[in-house]
Design a protein around this motif. Structure first.
Motif, PDB file in Angstrom:
ATOM      1  N   VAL A 181      22.132  -5.360 -42.187  1.00  0.00           N
ATOM      2  CA  VAL A 181      21.237  -5.300 -42.443  1.00  0.00           C
ATOM      3  C   VAL A 181      20.811  -3.637 -41.835  1.00  0.00           C
ATOM      4  N   PRO A 182      19.897  -3.148 -42.869  1.00  0.00           N
ATOM      5  CA  PRO A 182      19.044  -1.654 -42.129  1.00  0.00           C
ATOM      6  C   PRO A 182      18.863  -1.570 -41.211  1.00  0.00           C
ATOM      7  N   GLN A 183      18.842  -0.614 -40.289  1.00  0.00           N
ATOM      8  CA  GLN A 183      18.340  -0.348 -39.159  1.00  0.00           C
ATOM      9  C   GLN A 183      18.738  -1.087 -37.985  1.00  0.00           C
ATOM     10  N   SER A 184      19.713  -1.986 -37.905  1.00  0.00           N
ATOM     11  CA  SER A 184      19.682  -2.950 -37.357  1.00  0.00           C
ATOM     12  C   SER A 184      21.261  -2.836 -36.992  1.00  0.00           C
ATOM     13  N   ASN A 185      21.941  -3.547 -35.939  1.00  0.00           N
ATOM     14  CA  ASN A 185      23.373  -3.984 -35.478  1.00  0.00           C
ATOM     15  C   ASN A 185      23.666  -4.694 -36.602  1.00  0.00           C
ATOM     16  N   MET A 186      23.484  -5.811 -37.090  1.00  0.00           N
ATOM     17  CA  MET A 186      22.901  -7.175 -37.299  1.00  0.00           C
ATOM     18  C   MET A 186      24.034  -6.851 -38.439  1.00  0.00           C
ATOM     19  N   GLN A 187      25.182  -7.774 -39.299  1.00  0.00           N
ATOM     20  CA  GLN A 187      25.791  -7.922 -40.548  1.00  0.00           C
ATOM     21  C   GLN A 187      25.036  -9.631 -41.140  1.00  0.00           C
ATOM     22  N   SER A 188      24.756  -9.165 -42.813  1.00  0.00           N
ATOM     23  CA  SER A 188      24.476 -10.255 -43.384  1.00  0.00           C
ATOM     24  C   SER A 188      25.837 -11.144 -43.978  1.00  0.00           C
ATOM     25  N   CYS A 189      25.373 -12.306 -43.952  1.00  0.00           N
ATOM     26  CA  CYS A 189      26.519 -13.769 -44.202  1.00  0.00           C
ATOM     27  C   CYS A 189      26.006 -14.041 -44.854  1.00  0.00           C
ATOM     28  N   PHE A 190      26.760 -15.274 -45.839  1.00  0.00           N
ATOM     29  CA  PHE A 190      26.758 -15.710 -46.952  1.00  0.00           C
ATOM     30  C   PHE A 190      27.918 -16.778 -47.606  1.00  0.00           C
ATOM     31  N   ALA A 191      27.310 -17.886 -47.041  1.00  0.00           N
ATOM     32  CA  ALA A 191      27.770 -18.718 -47.449  1.00  0.00           C
ATOM     33  C   ALA A 191      27.483 -20.123 -48.379  1.00  0.00           C
ATOM     34  N   ASN A 192      28.861 -19.954 -49.507  1.00  0.00           N
ATOM     35  CA  ASN A 192      28.982 -21.095 -50.735  1.00  0.00           C
ATOM     36  C   ASN A 192      29.381 -22.572 -50.482  1.00  0.00           C
ATOM     37  N   ILE A 193      29.192 -23.512 -51.122  1.00  0.00           N
ATOM     38  CA  ILE A 193      29.569 -24.815 -51.243  1.00  0.00           C
ATOM     39  C   ILE A 193      29.788 -25.245 -52.672  1.00  0.00           C
ATOM     40  N   THR A 194      31.099 -25.288 -52.787  1.00  0.00           N
ATOM     41  CA  THR A 194      31.113 -26.592 -54.204  1.00  0.00           C
ATOM     42  C   THR A 194      31.701 -27.793 -54.180  1.00  0.00           C
ATOM     43  N   THR A 195      31.302 -28.803 -54.510  1.00  0.00           N
ATOM     44  CA  THR A 195      31.608 -30.698 -53.911  1.00  0.00           C
ATOM     45  C   THR A 195      31.180 -30.841 -55.690  1.00  0.00           C
ATOM     46  N   LYS A 196      32.773 -31.984 -55.650  1.00  0.00           N
ATOM     47  CA  LYS A 196      32.711 -33.109 -56.307  1.00  0.00           C
ATOM     48  C   LYS A 196      32.455 -34.372 -55.349  1.00  0.00           C
ATOM     49  N   LEU A 197      31.088 -35.183 -56.285  1.00  0.00           N
ATOM     50  CA  LEU A 197      31.250 -36.746 -55.600  1.00  0.00           C
ATOM     51  C   LEU A 197      31.231 -37.453 -56.433  1.00  0.00           C
TER      52      LEU A 197
END
Length: 188
Positions: free
Chosen positions: A119-135
């Motif tokens: 993340v610009p001008q910080s020590n933070m990291q961006s994180c992403f999650a993806n979920i795929t499912t079948k019902l």
């Protein structure tokens, strides 16, 4: 006047009965989960509890009146066949497991969290999650819905950020699952 009141009471009873049927489906969650740089995990393949993804979805389904079959309930069934202990369990084995457990539906899928940029001008990291499912409806083995969702988070710790992203994606997915199950209840 008595007939009107009796008719209203019968209508209320029928509406309550149909609502309770919608939410009474028994569901098994089989969603593998992999957080950033971690191994792929699955409760049915080892002695761990539900993943963060499954726990979030289970909480939301239970709040809506659905019955989520817990790992402790399924342990005896899983021990019957070594093929149930694989992380990447096949759809056919999933259906067999659900039939043995007397479940109505299985949610089969994968959840993956990944690291993004800083993340610009910080020590933070961006994180992403993806979920795929079948019902999957067990009665006839039909996939009634393919669902996916995504979530994001920014955190100093990438593991915690990945967990938060997975929870955000699971919250979104649980709404989609409830909607699909509601549509399924309407057709019965």
């Amino acid at each position: 006047m008595r007939r009107v009141i009796l008719s209203i009471l019968i209508l209320i009873f029928i509406c309550n009965l149909s609502y309770s049927k919608e939410g009474s489906f028994k569901i098994i969650l089989l969603i593998t989960e992999q957080n950033i740089s971690g191994p792929q995990r699955a409760w049915w393949a080892s002695e761990i509890d539900l993943s963060v993804t499954e726990a979030t979805i289970a909480k939301n389904l239970i709040e809506k009146g659905y019955k989520v079959l817990e790992p402790s309930v399924l342990n005896k069934v899983i021990l019957q066949d070594k093929a149930f202990r694989m992380v990447n369990i096949s759809e056919e084995k999933t259906k067999k497991l659900a039939k043995l457990a007397k479940a109505d539906y299985v949610i089969l899928g994968k959840a993956i969290a990944s690291r993004g940029g800083s993340v610009p001008q910080s020590n933070m990291q961006s994180c992403f999650a993806n979920i795929t499912t079948k019902l999957i409806r067990i009665k006839d083995g039909k996939v009634i819905a393919y669902l996916d969702s995504s979530g994001s988070s920014a955190h100093l710790d990438i593991i915690t950020g990945g967990k938060e992203a997975l929870i955000n994606a699971a919250e979104d997915l649980s709404n989609k699952i409830v909607y699909a199950l509601g549509k399924e209840g309407e057709t019965k």
